[in-house]
Scaffold this motif. Sequence first.
Motif, PDB file in Angstrom:
ATOM      1  N   ILE A   1      -5.978  -3.619   1.082  1.00 38.17           N
ATOM      2  CA  ILE A   1      -5.325  -3.465  -0.223  1.00 38.17           C
ATOM      3  C   ILE A   1      -4.467  -4.683  -0.535  1.00 38.17           C
ATOM      4  O   ILE A   1      -4.518  -5.235  -1.647  1.00 38.17           O
ATOM      5  N   ARG A   2      -3.693  -5.134   0.437  1.00 41.69           N
ATOM      6  CA  ARG A   2      -2.840  -6.306   0.191  1.00 41.69           C
ATOM      7  C   ARG A   2      -3.666  -7.574  -0.022  1.00 41.69           C
ATOM      8  O   ARG A   2      -3.259  -8.484  -0.748  1.00 41.69           O
TER       9      ARG A   2
ATOM     10  N   ALA B   1       0.860  -1.182   0.000  1.00 42.52           N
ATOM     11  CA  ALA B   1       0.000   0.000   0.000  1.00 42.52           C
ATOM     12  C   ALA B   1       0.893   1.228   0.000  1.00 42.52           C
ATOM     13  O   ALA B   1       1.669   1.453   0.940  1.00 42.52           O
TER      14      ALA B   1
ATOM     15  N   SER C   1      -2.752   3.324  -2.399  1.00 43.82           N
ATOM     16  CA  SER C   1      -3.020   2.491  -3.574  1.00 43.82           C
ATOM     17  C   SER C   1      -2.091   1.291  -3.571  1.00 43.82           C
ATOM     18  O   SER C   1      -0.945   1.374  -3.100  1.00 43.82           O
ATOM     19  N   GLY C   2      -2.564   0.192  -4.123  1.00 47.08           N
ATOM     20  CA  GLY C   2      -1.740  -1.007  -4.206  1.00 47.08           C
ATOM     21  C   GLY C   2      -0.760  -0.924  -5.372  1.00 47.08           C
ATOM     22  O   GLY C   2      -1.162  -0.615  -6.493  1.00 47.08           O
TER      23      GLY C   2
ATOM     24  N   ALA D   1      -9.555  -4.025  -1.796  1.00 46.23           N
ATOM     25  CA  ALA D   1      -9.614  -2.607  -2.142  1.00 46.23           C
ATOM     26  C   ALA D   1      -8.418  -2.276  -3.021  1.00 46.23           C
ATOM     27  O   ALA D   1      -7.346  -2.880  -2.884  1.00 46.23           O
ATOM     28  N   LYS D   2      -8.602  -1.323  -3.924  1.00 46.80           N
ATOM     29  CA  LYS D   2      -7.510  -0.897  -4.796  1.00 46.80           C
ATOM     30  C   LYS D   2      -6.963   0.466  -4.377  1.00 46.80           C
ATOM     31  O   LYS D   2      -5.757   0.664  -4.279  1.00 46.80           O
ATOM     32  N   ASN D   3      -7.877   1.401  -4.170  1.00 48.58           N
ATOM     33  CA  ASN D   3      -7.494   2.765  -3.782  1.00 48.58           C
ATOM     34  C   ASN D   3      -8.323   3.185  -2.571  1.00 48.58           C
ATOM     35  O   ASN D   3      -9.555   3.151  -2.625  1.00 48.58           O
TER      36      ASN D   3
ATOM     37  N   GLU E   1      -4.449  -0.759   4.621  1.00 48.74           N
ATOM     38  CA  GLU E   1      -3.273  -1.435   4.047  1.00 48.74           C
ATOM     39  C   GLU E   1      -3.524  -2.933   3.929  1.00 48.74           C
ATOM     40  O   GLU E   1      -3.199  -3.560   2.905  1.00 48.74           O
TER      41      GLU E   1
END
Length: 322
Positions: free
Chosen positions: A131-132, A8, A172-173, A136-138, A128
């Motif tokens: 995302i990992r 992230a 973001s990832g 979620a992307k953003n 975080e």
Amino acid sequence: MSGSALRAVIKGTGSALPQRRVSNAELAAQVDTSDEWITERTGIKFRHIAGPDETTATLGAEAARNALNAAGMTEADIDLIIVATCTPDQTFPAAATKVQHILGHHGGVAFDVAAVCSGFLYGFSVAESMIRAGSAKNALVIGAETMTRLLDWEDRGTCVLFGDGAGAVVLSGEVGERGVLATQLHADGRHNELLYVDGGPSTTGTVGKLRMQGREVFRHAVTNLASVMHEVLEQAELVPADIDWVVPHQANARIIDATVKKLGLPAERVILTVAEHANTSAASVPLALDVAVRDGRINAGDVVVLEAMGGGFTWGASVVRM
């Protein structure tokens, strides 16, 4: 964690402050205190106080817009909004859903995290992890508070310490070397009576006022923050000399000084905004981070440690390569 792992990454930062800026001298005209007394004990010179039309959600949305602009993104790019706050506009719904609506975004996930001054780090860790995990992307992670709504203005030991504001980051990832390297979070509910609000929906049915035993909080803060910073550096396989900047919770300049001394870090590597903003609880870490990014101190590639402790007690730290 290898350089090929999904991390992230902080893509943009933003902040927002109420229009009204109040000096110690102005406060001393209303409260039994003085500029000298406040400055010597806390390092605070000013704080911002929200007006009738400024709320946790409006400040959070403004900080979020600024972070999105810095990231070169729009609200449509965001699929997760987390607001860390102990002063939501309403008991429910979550402030995050109000922020989402103000931004004009009507999809994705939005919820609040309540961990007082550590709230931003708790929310940051949740975002975080999501995302990992690929859920979620953003993400927008926002710390937003109107702490002055909770103050007893006859208690000079607490009312001089706090201010209102908001800070936000876009996460973001990405695959690469940048991003969150390690996070450590803790809580210990035995210390409730040292820092708390004496009200709530299921007890008094009122909002309540902030209460604090300052000396005890100071002692726990220095010990816990120094310890968790050592933990998170060990997890990241780094040493203090690897740190470019520490962005601490801006509660008290003396706590910050004592903590970094325990870590053996020079004062010039520490971002200090407490003099201008006072303690803005969950907003203080992202607010200070945004100040230092925008004035050019923190740059891409820098290794930054974020740390905070708040009522509960809750505390934590995160290591990020910008």
